[in-house]
Design a protein around this motif. Structure first.
Motif, PDB file in Angstrom:
ATOM      1  N   LEU A  34       0.847  -1.195   0.000  1.00 32.60           N
ATOM      2  CA  LEU A  34       0.000   0.000   0.000  1.00 32.60           C
ATOM      3  C   LEU A  34       0.882   1.245   0.000  1.00 32.60           C
ATOM      4  O   LEU A  34       1.925   1.301   0.660  1.00 32.60           O
ATOM      5  N   GLY A  35       0.460   2.262  -0.731  1.00 28.95           N
ATOM      6  CA  GLY A  35       1.222   3.492  -0.808  1.00 28.95           C
ATOM      7  C   GLY A  35       2.433   3.404  -1.697  1.00 28.95           C
ATOM      8  O   GLY A  35       3.295   4.284  -1.660  1.00 28.95           O
ATOM      9  N   GLY A  36       2.552   2.332  -2.493  1.00 33.20           N
ATOM     10  CA  GLY A  36       3.683   2.190  -3.407  1.00 33.20           C
ATOM     11  C   GLY A  36       4.939   1.669  -2.769  1.00 33.20           C
ATOM     12  O   GLY A  36       6.019   1.734  -3.372  1.00 33.20           O
ATOM     13  N   VAL A  37       4.856   1.130  -1.541  1.00 33.69           N
ATOM     14  CA  VAL A  37       6.028   0.595  -0.861  1.00 33.69           C
ATOM     15  C   VAL A  37       6.466  -0.693  -1.547  1.00 33.69           C
ATOM     16  O   VAL A  37       5.679  -1.625  -1.713  1.00 33.69           O
ATOM     17  N   GLN A  38       7.734  -0.764  -1.935  1.00 30.59           N
ATOM     18  CA  GLN A  38       8.244  -1.933  -2.634  1.00 30.59           C
ATOM     19  C   GLN A  38       8.758  -2.970  -1.638  1.00 30.59           C
ATOM     20  O   GLN A  38       9.158  -2.647  -0.526  1.00 30.59           O
ATOM     21  N   ALA A  50       7.876  -8.844   1.111  1.00 28.06           N
ATOM     22  CA  ALA A  50       7.399  -9.119   2.468  1.00 28.06           C
ATOM     23  C   ALA A  50       6.308  -8.133   2.872  1.00 28.06           C
ATOM     24  O   ALA A  50       5.243  -8.524   3.382  1.00 28.06           O
ATOM     25  N   GLN A  51       6.548  -6.818   2.644  1.00 29.61           N
ATOM     26  CA  GLN A  51       5.547  -5.821   2.983  1.00 29.61           C
ATOM     27  C   GLN A  51       4.307  -5.972   2.107  1.00 29.61           C
ATOM     28  O   GLN A  51       3.170  -5.812   2.573  1.00 29.61           O
ATOM     29  N   ALA A  52       4.515  -6.284   0.818  1.00 28.81           N
ATOM     30  CA  ALA A  52       3.376  -6.455  -0.093  1.00 28.81           C
ATOM     31  C   ALA A  52       2.502  -7.634   0.338  1.00 28.81           C
ATOM     32  O   ALA A  52       1.266  -7.549   0.305  1.00 28.81           O
TER      33      ALA A  52
END
Length: 532
Positions: A460-464, A467-469
């Motif tokens: 979310l928010g374009g975070v690459q 793991a976060q995705a």
């Protein structure tokens, strides 16, 4: 008889022939109530006279009931009419099936109990001609009908023939036997001939057949003389009538409709989807909607009392409740008499396609999604569906098609579909959830169809970062599941992996691996998964 035809002059000419029936014609409608069908207490007359006054129902007067729009009859009404036909009453039933497609048809509970099926869809008015015999000939035939009987061999032949065509109900041979007796009475025959038996089977069996039998050629001994083979065939135990069973099978098979196999497939598809209508969410309401039969209950400040139904329930008990007490009220109502109003509300179904438009295979998936949307929109009016399309790629999601059931508008908006970039799966789920919540506010029943391989790499928010995705996708999936939305994950990867199945588990939805699916397969799979 079941008559399959929309209202037309040709159907009217056909209906006019039933005026020669010995029973009067009585038209009924799919919303017929139990009181109208079986009779009940006349509340107004009972209150005025001080004693119970009962109205007669349609079932108490023998008639030929003509059910218009039979494809709209509920299963409850079908069961009640079936009970009426199975009882000792002298009622007859004529179904006017006005369905537009194979999925719209009269209930099988009724069609199985009716001998004949006539399709007038392709009949023109100029070709419609009266076929009914003269009234005098009909009266003479009715007088002879009681003298017509079938032999045990003929009855066994009808049962064997029904089994050959996959007809597992004994009603079919019984109806065919009655048709053979009627044909003999019309022809003035003293007994039912094998030719009339064949004609009756041709009239009753074709529309009930579920398979095409294979006729096996009798085995012959090349060393046996031909005359002995003929005699063996005549005296064999398999010969049930003078007409060989193979000839009866060929006769009925010749009467099968040209699109027999297509109808079988449609019938099977309809049965598979019988758990749901695919036409939006049904829910019981207390204020508005289609009226349902009232049910007993307690007043809680929300439900509305059905005064007429309550009085009708209490009326038979008034004499017992008053007894010999002159001071008792004129009308005594107990809590068990209370009947509450109920309604059925049906909302449109909103199918939201969330399509993964990332990577090198994006254009192929988007083209398939476009075709699937168009396939579902083609049936939108019949199924009360709305369709929307969301594409997610790069760093976010985009609404490519707002909720609509207009195929023309959809084709215009779907002409150019973007693709390429990363896989922001969480953003796609977030956009789909927001559209679903807005759809619910507008009175629709949303459902999600997600075309992806599940391999998210943008949060979310374009975070690459994978793991976060993955963490964001799981959180959004659980939010979707918490809202109780029906969902299906269609895995379009060339080699489906665990990511798609894991996403479906988070969503509490169905998982369909379709790596080489075309638009029609995606549309059919989506509709089947979201229906029920």
């Amino acid at each position: 008889m079941t008559v399959r035809a929309r209202p037309s002059p040709a159907r009217q000419v056909f209906e006019d022939q039933f005026t020669h029936m010995p029973l009067p014609l009585r038209r009924i409608h799919p919303d017929l109530s139990d009181v109208q069908l079986f009779g009940g207490v006349n509340v107004a007359a009972s209150l005025a006279d001080g004693q119970m006054v009962r109205d007669r129902g349609i079932s108490e007067v023998p008639a030929t009931l003509v059910l218009a729009m039979a494809e709209r009859a509920s299963s409850g009404l079908a069961a009640r009419l079936g009970l009426l036909l199975d009882s000792a009453s002298d009622h007859a039933l004529l179904l006017l099936d006005e369905g537009a497609g194979p999925e719209e048809a009269a209930h099988e509970t009724l069609t199985e109990r009716l001998a004949f099926h006539v399709d007038l869809s392709e009949v023109r008015w100029s070709d419609a001609k009266p076929l009914m015999p003269a009234p005098g000939d009909l009266d003479a035939a009715r007088a002879r009908l009681g003298d017509q009987h079938l032999t045990e061999v003929q009855l066994a032949s009808l049962v064997t023939l029904a089994a050959a065509f996959g007809i597992d109900s004994l009603r079919a041979p019984q109806l065919a036997a009655n048709a053979a007796r009627s044909l003999a009475a019309l022809d003035g025959e003293n007994l039912v001939t094998d030719e009339l038996l064949q004609e009756a089977a041709e009239l009753v069996y074709p529309t009930r057949a579920t398979r095409i039998p294979e006729v096996e050629e009798p085995e012959t001994d090349p060393d046996q003389p031909e005359a002995e083979q003929d005699n063996a065939g005549e005296t064999g135990e398999n010969t049930l009538t003078d007409i060989p069973q193979e000839m009866l099978i060929d006769a009925v098979r010749a009467m099968l409709p040209p699109d027999f196999l297509t109808r079988l497939e449609s019938r099977a598809r309809t049965k598979r989807a019988a758990t749901g209508s695919g036409a939006g969410l049904k829910r019981v309401a207390t204020r508005r909607g289609r009226p349902l039969p009232p049910r007993p209950g307690r007043l809680d400040g929300r439900a509305r009392i059905d005064v007429v139904a309550t009085l009708r329930t209490a009326a038979p008990w008034q004499a017992l409740r008053r007894g010999a007490r002159p001071e008792a009220p004129r009308l005594i109502i107990h809590p068990s008499d209370i009947r509450l109003k109920r309604y059925e509300e049906r909302s449109d179904r909103l199918v939201i396609f969330a399509v993964d438009a990332s990577g090198s295979a994006a254009m192929a998936r988007m083209a398939e999604a476009k075709g699937a949307v168009e396939c579902m929109l083609a049936q939108a009016y019949a199924k009360r569906d709305q369709v929307a399309l969301i594409g997610f790629r790069g760093e976010g999601a985009e609404i490519l098609l707002s909720p609509t059931r207009s195929l023309v508008q959809a084709k215009k908006q779907l002409s150019l579909l973007p693709g390429g970039g990363g896989t922001p799966l969480a953003s796609g789920l977030q956009a789909a959830l927001q559209m679903a919540e807005l759809g619910r506010v507008r009175g629709t029943s949303p459902a999600l169809a997600i075309l992806t391989d599940g391999r998210a790499n943008i949060g979310l928010g374009g975070v690459q970062g994978r793991a976060q995705a993955r963490e964001d996708a799981q959180a959004m999936s659980q939010a979707v599941a918490h809202q109780g939305l029906k969902s299906v994950v269609i895995d379009t990867a060339n080699r489906p992996g665990r990511e798609g199945a894991e996403l479906a588990k988070w969503l509490r939805g169905d998982y369909l691996p379709l790596p080489r699916a075309d638009a029609r397969m995606i549309s059919a799979a989506t509709d089947a998964a979201l229906t029920g």
